[in-house]
Design a protein around this motif. Structure first.
Motif, short mmCIF file in Angstrom:
data_model
loop_
_atom_site.label_atom_id
_atom_site.label_comp_id
_atom_site.label_asym_id
_atom_site.label_seq_id
_atom_site.Cartn_x
_atom_site.Cartn_y
_atom_site.Cartn_z
N ARG A 19 0.83 -1.21 0.00
CA ARG A 19 0.00 0.00 0.00
C ARG A 19 0.86 1.25 0.00
O ARG A 19 0.51 2.25 -0.64
CB ARG A 19 -0.95 -0.02 1.19
CG ARG A 19 -2.08 -1.04 1.02
CD ARG A 19 -2.84 -1.29 2.30
NE ARG A 19 -3.87 -2.30 2.10
CZ ARG A 19 -4.34 -3.11 3.06
NH1 ARG A 19 -3.85 -3.01 4.31
NH2 ARG A 19 -5.27 -3.99 2.80
N ALA A 20 1.98 1.20 0.70
CA ALA A 20 2.90 2.35 0.70
C ALA A 20 3.45 2.59 -0.70
O ALA A 20 3.51 3.73 -1.17
CB ALA A 20 4.03 2.12 1.70
N LEU A 21 3.84 1.51 -1.38
CA LEU A 21 4.33 1.65 -2.76
C LEU A 21 3.23 2.21 -3.66
O LEU A 21 3.50 3.06 -4.52
CB LEU A 21 4.79 0.30 -3.29
CG LEU A 21 6.14 -0.21 -2.78
CD1 LEU A 21 6.34 -1.67 -3.20
CD2 LEU A 21 7.28 0.65 -3.33
N ASP A 22 2.02 1.75 -3.46
CA ASP A 22 0.89 2.22 -4.27
C ASP A 22 0.71 3.73 -4.12
O ASP A 22 0.38 4.43 -5.07
CB ASP A 22 -0.38 1.48 -3.85
CG ASP A 22 -1.55 1.78 -4.78
OD1 ASP A 22 -1.36 1.72 -6.01
OD2 ASP A 22 -2.65 2.08 -4.28
N GLY A 23 0.95 4.23 -2.92
CA GLY A 23 0.82 5.65 -2.67
C GLY A 23 2.00 6.47 -3.14
O GLY A 23 1.85 7.67 -3.41
N GLN A 24 3.16 5.85 -3.25
CA GLN A 24 4.38 6.58 -3.58
C GLN A 24 4.64 6.67 -5.08
O GLN A 24 5.20 7.66 -5.55
CB GLN A 24 5.59 5.90 -2.92
CG GLN A 24 5.60 5.97 -1.41
CD GLN A 24 6.56 4.95 -0.80
OE1 GLN A 24 7.28 4.25 -1.51
NE2 GLN A 24 6.57 4.86 0.52
N LEU A 25 4.26 5.65 -5.83
CA LEU A 25 4.63 5.57 -7.24
C LEU A 25 3.62 6.28 -8.13
O LEU A 25 2.41 6.21 -7.88
CB LEU A 25 4.75 4.10 -7.67
CG LEU A 25 5.82 3.28 -6.98
CD1 LEU A 25 5.69 1.81 -7.38
CD2 LEU A 25 7.22 3.79 -7.33
N PRO A 26 4.08 6.94 -9.19
CA PRO A 26 3.16 7.53 -10.16
C PRO A 26 2.27 6.45 -10.77
O PRO A 26 2.73 5.33 -11.02
CB PRO A 26 4.08 8.14 -11.22
CG PRO A 26 5.41 8.29 -10.54
CD PRO A 26 5.50 7.18 -9.55
N ALA A 27 1.01 6.77 -11.01
CA ALA A 27 0.05 5.76 -11.46
C ALA A 27 0.47 5.07 -12.75
O ALA A 27 0.22 3.88 -12.95
CB ALA A 27 -1.33 6.40 -11.63
#
Length: 228
Positions: A19-27
């Motif tokens: 979830r942290a990666l999902d929030g950090q990376l550009p879509a």
């Protein structure tokens, strides 16, 4: 008395990282595309464990966590300037290429994770649980079934519409050359072979390197840039 504090489980820790990666990376980032797919799979496994859908919950959780650790280790390696396994390199190298479609990113990640990581995760889990691969086959099949159903969904969601037929035509041919079901079958064979070779570390290492390279080659093919 106050409420008891929630104790994080290994799956909770994995979900937190995803979830942290999902929030950090550009879509649009290729790793982000795969990460969203993998987060959905891990959440589904977690719900299955909670609902008692796995006959051996401890085995399911162990396999799930060992599986995730392989992907997260590749992410950490790339983020820290180290070389991730060969199976993951195409995705990290081409993650921002404008000619690669989201569906290609998703399936390249699935290819790396199923074709290489899952075989090693089975061996890791067998060592942790002191069991044979055959004792994990039900859990392996259940995770594989989740991935198959998810692959069908992401193909529907990420495939270009009929107005992009000129793009969809080469994309359809490209992605039709890879099968999750075939990759899953090969992975189970690889896991059993690696377990059988555990007493021959040099041979096991060579087998793992060849597996990694072959899966990486397939991943690079899946990421072939397509014309606009």
């Amino acid at each position: 008395m106050g409420q008891l504090a929630h104790i994080s489980t290994p799956v909770d820790i994995v979900l937190s990282r995803l979830r942290a990666l999902d929030g950090q990376l550009p879509a649009r980032d290729g790793v982000a595309v795969f990460n969203r797919v993998y987060l959905a799979v891990t959440e589904a496994v977690d719900r299955g464990v909670e609902a008692g859908r796995f006959a051996d919950a401890r085995a399911a959780v162990t396999l799930d966590v060992r599986f995730a650790e392989r992907y997260l280790a590749a992410v950490d390696a790339a983020a820290n300037g180290r070389r991730p396994p060969a199976c993951w390199r195409p995705l990290f190298q081409l993650r921002r290429h404008p000619g690669v479609r989201p569906l290609q990113f998703a399936l390249s990640g699935i290819n790396a994770h199923i074709g290489h990581d899952l075989a090693l995760a089975v061996v890791d889990a067998c060592r942790t649980l002191d069991c044979e691969p055959a004792e994990l086959e039900d859990e392996f099949d259940r995770v594989g079934d989740l991935l198959v159903s998810l692959e069908e969904r992401i193909r529907e969601e990420l495939m270009p519409g009929p107005d992009l037929f000129q793009i969809a035509d080469p994309l359809t041919h490209l992605l039709g050359s890879w099968s999750l079901e075939r990759a899953r079958e090969a992975t189970w064979t690889a896991a059993r072979a690696l377990w059988a070779l555990r007493g021959l570390p040099d041979v096991a290492e060579e087998f793992t390197e060849r597996l990694d390279a072959a899966v990486g080659l397939a991943g690079r093919m899946l990421l072939t840039p397509l014309p606009d």
